[in-house]
Design an enzyme around this catalytic site. Structure first.
Site, PDB file in Angstrom:
ATOM      1  N   ASP A  97      -3.773   6.392  -5.159  1.00  0.00           N
ATOM      2  CA  ASP A  97      -3.393   5.273  -4.306  1.00  0.00           C
ATOM      3  C   ASP A  97      -2.809   4.165  -5.199  1.00  0.00           C
ATOM      4  O   ASP A  97      -2.831   4.247  -6.424  1.00  0.00           O
ATOM      5  CB  ASP A  97      -4.599   4.782  -3.503  1.00  0.00           C
ATOM      6  CG  ASP A  97      -4.204   4.126  -2.180  1.00  0.00           C
ATOM      7  OD1 ASP A  97      -3.073   3.601  -2.093  1.00  0.00           O
ATOM      8  OD2 ASP A  97      -5.011   4.136  -1.243  1.00  0.00           O
ATOM      9  N   GLU A 114      -6.102  -2.915   5.833  1.00  0.00           N
ATOM     10  CA  GLU A 114      -7.045  -2.618   4.759  1.00  0.00           C
ATOM     11  C   GLU A 114      -8.214  -3.597   4.751  1.00  0.00           C
ATOM     12  O   GLU A 114      -8.744  -3.975   5.793  1.00  0.00           O
ATOM     13  CB  GLU A 114      -6.300  -2.539   3.428  1.00  0.00           C
ATOM     14  CG  GLU A 114      -5.253  -1.412   3.430  1.00  0.00           C
ATOM     15  CD  GLU A 114      -4.706  -1.068   2.067  1.00  0.00           C
ATOM     16  OE1 GLU A 114      -5.485  -0.994   1.103  1.00  0.00           O
ATOM     17  OE2 GLU A 114      -3.488  -0.853   1.963  1.00  0.00           O
TER      18      GLU A 114
END
Length: 628
Positions: free
Chosen positions: A308, A514
């Site tokens: 990521d 997020e």
């Protein structure tokens, strides 16, 4: 002398011809050669610098043609909200990707770079793209064929901008709605998430019959490489805290969080992205057992594993505290391509040193590069490295907007329809004297789309992209004689004196993404609650709740005549009006348990002491209105 000179010219011509023939016979450049022959041939010609370049994915902002050529960069990405210019056209995107690709192809071996982008509910970074409902809404459709068509439409829109790789789908199984990424999950139930991996053949194309399992597949220039994320357990973190620790035994991990990956691999997914989260205290970015022993060796995944965004940095606390260590353990764990948006020189230098000092064996580097090359060859990037400008018209085209509108219709979940001993309110009559439309989300395209739309965290307002708000959809749908009055926050005094036939109130969460969306309270924002109370105590009201997850609504349900969970529907607000006014019936079913209070969380279907406000699978059904 003349004869000798002619002979020399002849020899030179023969040598040049032989050299040219030799170049033409490079096996990796011959599409007729078997895949593994091409991969092995190219790998055998590569230097360490060229191999490490292939393992590097850098941010668009750093990716000049010169940097790509000098460092042999294998991949470039746009993070959330990163674009070549505000409201950039498809042509601007295509020109940018083309220029970068020229840098990659100018290198000694001419290995094309692969450009990746987040396309998590349509091509969401790009102006004028079709924005589909977020995954939480798609899970409520229970319709894998719909999701597959959405994947195919998304692939076309992504290719319209010259991009061949998407960081989607998210196949997290969200077990706690307090998690800020819960709307990226199709369901709390792994079986539904498994069903929805059908988006992968939509994005990539259907794998050929008798194709070996675990081998990546991309079916041509109108398809894109997909990425199953975030491996593994990202939806199970303690208290739903983003990037936190998932506490589970191996059986729990395998039975809840792993099943979607089985299906993704069987369907030929090209890449898998590693989760920021930990499993029982071990960061996934350093988990050799789950990345190499399980994913690569046991499940026989043959695509590549990608980190990521700055994922290896976060192996240490604080992030980037010991970067050389992070590079070492991340690569040795099995990560093949590192998303290093900014620190690419440091990464390349550290990895080069680790290999030269035999800390990381060349066999691990070769495994990573072989996997990356396999994906690039499979998707035809060597034969067609450049964007196809003729696809520009696919971006936001009418057929895709109609598909998104269908998805909105099917995602709506009707939670209440009429008070006790009263007739159902829905479907609403199109012909009425005067109706009220109110609420923070009634005329706000940004709120309607949610996070991961144009900007990473999303935006408010109606200037971010092209679409139809709920207010405008209502105006398009009702009878021309019906007066539509819009007031975002009407006070109760103004409502007494107006004779409204009914009201439509749209409220919900502002956009987030997020960790910024982590929320321990899960309440409807105060202005939305005031609007519900002011309107619904005075007028018959249908409340449309736009949110990325269930919210606390039990105290207000009694005052509401009809309640619809619309999730984050995207750009096509007409899909809501289609069902509100009875052109189509309600068919959606909850893919998440709707809790009574946050004190019950986490609570999922099948748990002991299961006591929801609305259970998993709930959804009232209506038939289309025959005369409206």
């Amino acid at each position: 002398m003349e004869i000798a000179g002619s002979f020399v010219v002849f020899v030179l011509l023969v040598l040049c011809s032989s050299a040219a023939t030799g170049a033409d016979r490079l096996k990796y450049k011959d599409p007729k050669q078997p895949l593994n022959v091409r991969v092995n041939d190219l790998l055998s010609r590569m230097t360490l610098a060229e191999k490490i370049g292939q393992m590097s994915q850098i941010a668009m902002e750093n990716a000049t043609k010169e940097v790509i050529a000098e460092k042999f960069i294998g991949s470039v990405l746009s993070g959330g909200g990163h674009s070549p210019a505000p409201k950039a056209s498809a042509r601007v995107w295509v020109d940018m990707v083309t220029e970068m690709q020229k840098g990659a192809l100018s290198t000694r071996l001419g290995i094309p770079m692969i450009y990746g982008i987040d396309a998590v509910h349509g091509h969401n970074n790009v102006y004028k793209a079709t924005i589909f409902p977020h995954n939480v809404g798609l899970g409520a459709t229970r319709d894998p064929s719909l999701v597959k068509r959405i994947g195919a439409a998304t692939a076309l829109e992504v290719r319209a901008t010259g991009i061949p790789y998407v960081f989607a789908p998210c196949v997290a199984v969200c077990r706690d709605p307090r998690w800020g990424r819960c709307y990226e999950s199709y369901s709390e139930d792994p079986h539904i998430v498994k069903m929805m991996t059908e988006i992968i053949p939509g994005l990539q194309g259907d794998i050929p019959a008798n194709s070996p399992k675990g081998v990546p597949f991309v079916g041509g220039k109108t398809k894109v490489a997909a990425c199953a994320k975030h491996y593994v357990g990202d939806g199970g973190t303690h208290l739903g805290i983003n990037e936190n620790n998932t506490i589970a035994n191996f059986h729990g991990l395998l039975s809840i969080h792993m099943p979607p990956y089985y299906d993704a691999i069987i369907k030929g997914v090209s890449t898998v992205m590693v989760s920021y989260s930990s499993w029982n205290g071990v960061k996934m970015h350093e988990n050799h057992y789950l990345l190499t022993d399980f994913l690569k060796n046991k499940l026989r995944f043959r695509g590549f594993i990608i980190s990521d965004w700055q994922g290896i940095d976060r192996i240490t606390t604080p992030p980037h505290a010991n970067y050389t260590f992070s590079v070492e353990v991340g690569i040795l764990a099995g990560i093949d391509m590192i998303m290093i948006p900014f620190e690419y020189i440091e990464f390349i230098d550290d990895l080069t040193s680790l290999v030269n000092r035999n800390v990381i064996p060349m066999s691990r580097i070769d495994d990573a590069v072989r996997r990356i090359l396999r994906v690039k060859f499979t998707m035809g990037l060597f034969e067609n490295p450049y964007p196809d400008p003729s696809l520009a018209g696919e971006l936001g085209k009418k057929e895709h907007r109609e598909l998104a509108r269908e998805a909105v219709r099917k995602s709506l979940v009707l939670l209440k329809n009429g008070k006790a001993n009263e007739a159902p309110l829905l479907p609403l009559p199109k012909k009425a004297k005067k109706i009220l439309v109110a609420g923070s989300h009634a005329h706000n395209l940004g709120y309607q789309c949610g996070g991961w739309t144009i900007e990473w965290q999303g935006l408010g307002g109606n200037d971010l992209t092209i679409g139809t708000t709920l207010l405008n959809a209502i105006k398009y749908t009702v009878d021309p004689s019906t007066e539509v009055v819009y007031s975002e926050n009407p006070d109760s005094n103004s409502l007494h004196s107006n004779e409204f036939s009914y009201a439509i109130v749209a409220v919900g969460e502002p956009p987030y993404a997020e960790g910024f969306g982590d929320n321990l309270n899960l309440t409807v924002p105060a202005d939305g609650l005031r609007t519900i109370q002011n309107v619904c105590r005075n007028i018959k009201c249908a409340v449309i709740l736009m949110s990325g997850r269930p919210l606390v609504i039990e105290p207000y349900v009694a005052s509401i005549d009809a309640l619809v969970a619309a999730w984050l529907p995207g750009t096509e607000g007409r899909g809501i009006a289609d069902v509100l006014f009875g052109d189509y019936g309600f068919s959606g079913e909850l893919s998440r348990t709707w809790f009574r209070s946050v004190g019950q969380l986490p609570m999922n279907v099948g748990d002991p002491h299961y006591d929801p406000l609305y259970p998993f699978g709930f959804g009232l059904k209506t038939e289309p209105a025959k005369s409206n």
